[in-house]
Scaffold this motif. Structure first.
Motif, PDB file in Angstrom:
ATOM      1  N   GLU A  33      28.641  31.323  66.588  1.00 39.25           N
ATOM      2  CA  GLU A  33      28.084  30.250  65.762  1.00 39.25           C
ATOM      3  C   GLU A  33      29.268  29.464  65.193  1.00 39.25           C
ATOM      4  N   PRO A  34      29.280  28.125  65.315  1.00 34.79           N
ATOM      5  CA  PRO A  34      30.470  27.336  64.966  1.00 34.79           C
ATOM      6  C   PRO A  34      31.033  27.570  63.555  1.00 34.79           C
ATOM      7  N   ASP A  35      30.184  27.623  62.531  1.00 34.03           N
ATOM      8  CA  ASP A  35      30.696  27.826  61.174  1.00 34.03           C
ATOM      9  C   ASP A  35      31.274  29.228  61.003  1.00 34.03           C
ATOM     10  N   THR A  36      30.635  30.210  61.619  1.00 37.92           N
ATOM     11  CA  THR A  36      31.139  31.583  61.550  1.00 37.92           C
ATOM     12  C   THR A  36      32.455  31.702  62.308  1.00 37.92           C
ATOM     13  N   ALA A  37      32.511  31.128  63.495  1.00 33.18           N
ATOM     14  CA  ALA A  37      33.749  31.172  64.289  1.00 33.18           C
ATOM     15  C   ALA A  37      34.895  30.508  63.522  1.00 33.18           C
ATOM     16  N   ALA A  38      34.614  29.408  62.850  1.00 31.43           N
ATOM     17  CA  ALA A  38      35.647  28.712  62.069  1.00 31.43           C
ATOM     18  C   ALA A  38      36.113  29.580  60.901  1.00 31.43           C
ATOM     19  N   ALA A  39      35.190  30.258  60.222  1.00 37.01           N
ATOM     20  CA  ALA A  39      35.566  31.123  59.100  1.00 37.01           C
ATOM     21  C   ALA A  39      36.402  32.301  59.582  1.00 37.01           C
ATOM     22  N   LEU A  40      36.024  32.901  60.700  1.00 33.39           N
ATOM     23  CA  LEU A  40      36.792  34.021  61.249  1.00 33.39           C
ATOM     24  C   LEU A  40      38.190  33.568  61.649  1.00 33.39           C
ATOM     25  N   ARG A  41      38.275  32.393  62.281  1.00 30.96           N
ATOM     26  CA  ARG A  41      39.573  31.839  62.675  1.00 30.96           C
ATOM     27  C   ARG A  41      40.429  31.565  61.443  1.00 30.96           C
TER      28      ARG A  41
END
Length: 145
Positions: free
Chosen positions: A45-53
């Motif tokens: 999920e884009p927002d989750t992937a961004a937070a993990l990154r």
């Protein structure tokens, strides 16, 4: 598992390149993954992937700023509730990591970040994305799918 960030993203995020960025990213991603052990999330999920990154990059930056590479036993994060005064015979130590610029007790966020083995900024990124603060979930097999 693949790291949450790429070497290109890490190099763009840091002021100076680090030795063995792949290893650092793998270690940081493992630590972020460990902090979210009981969380259920879709890493695509884009927002989750961004937070993990972003949390991974922030952890790498913290390590680089402090001359570390993530091989330290606790990631170099330590516990903000650590000693404020210790005495052993003629030796007396004070201060320690109290979590605030003016001293006193660590904030709840700083304490949670330390328990997760992350610097506060990494933890805040995950917290604000809604990925922290979840206790273990139980139920019949496959109930979360």
């Amino acid at each position: 598992m693949d790291p949450y960030a790429t070497v290109t993203e890490l190099n763009a995020y840091l002021d100076e390149p680090v030795d063995n960025p792949e290893r650092m990213l793998n270690r940081a991603s493992r630590r972020v993954r460990g902090a979210l052990l009981s969380a259920i999330y879709d890493r695509t999920e884009p927002d989750t992937a961004a937070a993990l990154r972003d949390a991974t990059l922030e952890l790498c930056a913290w390590w680089a700023d402090n001359g570390m590479d993530g091989s330290e036993q606790d990631g170099g994060i330590g516990d903000p509730r650590a000693w404020t005064s210790v005495a052993a015979g003629p030796i007396s130590l004070g201060g320690g990591r109290t979590g605030g610029a003016g001293g006193g007790q660590a904030s709840a966020t700083a304490a949670a970040a330390a328990r997760a083995g992350l610097p506060e900024q990494s933890y805040l990124i995950l917290q604000q994305a809604g990925l922290t603060g979840h206790g273990p979930r139980t139920g019949p097999p496959g109930w979360w799918c």
